[in-house]
Scaffold this motif. Structure first.
Motif, PDB file in Angstrom:
ATOM      1  N   LYS A  58       0.835  -1.207   0.000  1.00 12.78           N
ATOM      2  CA  LYS A  58       0.000   0.000   0.000  1.00 12.78           C
ATOM      3  C   LYS A  58       0.869   1.256   0.000  1.00 12.78           C
ATOM      4  CE  LYS A  58      -3.913  -2.149   2.429  1.00 12.78           C
ATOM      5  NZ  LYS A  58      -4.738  -2.147   3.661  1.00 12.78           N
ATOM      6  N   TYR A  61       2.292   1.819  -3.441  1.00  8.06           N
ATOM      7  CA  TYR A  61       1.299   2.411  -4.339  1.00  8.06           C
ATOM      8  C   TYR A  61       1.187   3.921  -4.103  1.00  8.06           C
ATOM      9  CZ  TYR A  61      -0.752  -1.741  -6.554  1.00  8.06           C
ATOM     10  OH  TYR A  61      -0.977  -2.848  -7.331  1.00  8.06           O
ATOM     11  N   PRO A  68      -4.425   3.098  -2.759  1.00 11.78           N
ATOM     12  CA  PRO A  68      -4.623   1.661  -2.586  1.00 11.78           C
ATOM     13  C   PRO A  68      -5.998   1.263  -2.077  1.00 11.78           C
ATOM     14  CG  PRO A  68      -3.188   2.545  -0.862  1.00 11.78           C
ATOM     15  CD  PRO A  68      -3.389   3.638  -1.869  1.00 11.78           C
ATOM     16  N   THR A  71      -7.617   1.238  -5.924  1.00 10.27           N
ATOM     17  CA  THR A  71      -6.989   0.231  -6.784  1.00 10.27           C
ATOM     18  C   THR A  71      -6.001  -0.535  -5.912  1.00 10.27           C
ATOM     19  OG1 THR A  71      -5.353   1.880  -7.495  1.00 10.27           O
ATOM     20  CG2 THR A  71      -7.263   1.545  -8.916  1.00 10.27           C
ATOM     21  N   ARG A  72      -6.457  -1.639  -5.380  1.00  7.96           N
ATOM     22  CA  ARG A  72      -5.704  -2.368  -4.362  1.00  7.96           C
ATOM     23  C   ARG A  72      -4.592  -3.200  -4.982  1.00  7.96           C
ATOM     24  NH1 ARG A  72      -8.274  -2.043   0.427  1.00  7.96           N
ATOM     25  NH2 ARG A  72     -10.470  -1.442   0.401  1.00  7.96           N
ATOM     26  N   PRO A  73      -3.428  -3.306  -4.291  1.00  9.63           N
ATOM     27  CA  PRO A  73      -2.416  -4.276  -4.699  1.00  9.63           C
ATOM     28  C   PRO A  73      -3.063  -5.656  -4.823  1.00  9.63           C
ATOM     29  CG  PRO A  73      -1.588  -2.871  -2.942  1.00  9.63           C
ATOM     30  CD  PRO A  73      -3.044  -2.546  -3.080  1.00  9.63           C
ATOM     31  N   SER A  74      -2.594  -6.446  -5.760  1.00  8.22           N
ATOM     32  CA  SER A  74      -3.275  -7.700  -6.087  1.00  8.22           C
ATOM     33  C   SER A  74      -3.451  -8.605  -4.875  1.00  8.22           C
ATOM     34  CB  SER A  74      -2.516  -8.441  -7.189  1.00  8.22           C
ATOM     35  OG  SER A  74      -1.228  -8.846  -6.744  1.00  8.22           O
ATOM     36  N   ARG A 152      -0.488  -0.385 -12.642  1.00  2.39           N
ATOM     37  CA  ARG A 152      -0.266  -0.082 -11.221  1.00  2.39           C
ATOM     38  C   ARG A 152       0.458  -1.229 -10.511  1.00  2.39           C
ATOM     39  NH1 ARG A 152      -5.966   3.096 -10.741  1.00  2.39           N
ATOM     40  NH2 ARG A 152      -5.201   4.979 -11.749  1.00  2.39           N
ATOM     41  N   TRP A 155      -1.764  -4.377  -9.963  1.00  5.40           N
ATOM     42  CA  TRP A 155      -3.188  -4.182  -9.719  1.00  5.40           C
ATOM     43  C   TRP A 155      -4.056  -5.036 -10.641  1.00  5.40           C
ATOM     44  CZ3 TRP A 155      -6.300  -0.595 -13.000  1.00  5.40           C
ATOM     45  CH2 TRP A 155      -7.647  -0.573 -12.610  1.00  5.40           C
ATOM     46  N   ARG A 156      -3.851  -4.912 -11.950  1.00  4.24           N
ATOM     47  CA  ARG A 156      -4.716  -5.626 -12.879  1.00  4.24           C
ATOM     48  C   ARG A 156      -3.986  -5.924 -14.188  1.00  4.24           C
ATOM     49  NH1 ARG A 156     -10.593  -3.407 -12.985  1.00  4.24           N
ATOM     50  NH2 ARG A 156     -10.343  -4.168 -10.836  1.00  4.24           N
TER      51      ARG A 156
END
Length: 214
Positions: A58, A61, A68, A71-74, A152, A155-156
C-alpha cells in the motif's frame, strides 16, 4: 525471454527493497479447477493474513500516486475474496502461494508476449486495453513491445496475456518488498514450482531473481 526481462532503475529508486523472482514454465498442462487445486485454495484461505507485507505494498502504491483503497495491490484484493476464487489449476496454484506468503504473483501466457517483459515508470502514452484505461505518467507498469501488460505494478493484468486453460508456456512474476526476505521469496518460488510439477510432471521451469543490486 528470461534473460531479457528487466526492471527500470526508476522503479528501484522508488523502492530499493523491491525484488522480483521471474519464473518460466514450458510444457505446462493446465485445466479447470479440480479437487486438488481447490484444496490448495482452501488451505491457503485458512492461513493468517500477514498484514505487514500487504501494508508495504500500500505504501509503494502511494509512492507513485495511486490510492490503494481504490486500486488495491493484487494480494490485498485477493485476501479480501474469501473463499478464494476458482479460476483454473495454474492460477489456483499461484493464488494459493500468493495468499500464503502475502506476496503479489502474476501468471501470464508467455506465448502472448511481444518482446520481453519489463517493469517501468509509465510515460502515460503506452498502448493499453480499453478496460484498464491509460496509465498515468509515473505509474509503475509491466509492459512489453505491444503495450501495457499490468497496470499499477500488480493491480490488474490485461486480457491479452491472461493465463488460460490453453496456456502451455507461462511466466510468473513473484514481487517482493520488505519485510519479506529474499529467502522467503525463493521459498515461495520453490512452492509454486512444486505445485506446477504436480499439474505437469514434465514441466520445465527456469527462474531468475532481479534485485536493485543486479
Amino acid at each position: 525471454m528470461l534473460d531479457d526481462i528487466w526492471v527500470d532503475d526508476s522503479v528501484f529508486a522508488l523502492r530499493p527493497d523491491f525484488a522480483v523472482l521471474v519464473m518460466t514454465a514450458h510444457g505446462l498442462r493446465n485445466g479447470p479447477t479440480d479437487d486438488r487445486s481447490r484444496a490448495w485454495l482452501k488451505a491457503a484461505g485458512e492461513e493468517e493474513i500477514q498484514t505487514a507485507k500487504i501494508d508495504a505494498w500500500k505504501e509503494a502504491y502511494r509512492a507513485f500516486g495511486a490510492k490503494p483503497q481504490r486500486t488495491r495491490p493484487s494480494v490485498d484484493a485477493l485476501t479480501r475474496r474469501m473463499p478464494l476464487p476458482e479460476i483454473n489449476q495454474a492460477v489456483d496454484a499461484y493464488n494459493s502461494v500468493s495468499v500464503r506468503h502475502a506476496l503479489p504473483i502474476g501468471g501470464e501466457d508467455l506465448d502472448r508476449y511481444v518482446g520481453p517483459a519489463r517493469l517501468v515508470r509509465a510515460a502515460g502514452d503506452e498502448p493499453s486495453e480499453e478496460a484498464l484505461g491509460q496509465p498515468e505518467p509515473g505509474e509503475v507498469i509491466w509492459r512489453d513491445d505491444e503495450g501495457v501488460t499490468c497496470r499499477r505494478w500488480n493491480w490488474r493484468q490485461v486480457v491479452r496475456t491472461r493465463l488460460t486453460e490453453d496456456t502451455t508456456n507461462a511466466i510468473f512474476l513473484l514481487e517482493r518488498l520488505e519485510p519479506m526476505s529474499l529467502e522467503e521469496l525463493e521459498q515461495a518460488g520453490d512452492e509454486l514450482a512444486a505445485l506446477l510439477a504436480e499439474l505437469s510432471p514434465d514441466v520445465r521451469i527456469a527462474r531468475r531473481l532481479l534485485t536493485s543490486g543486479k
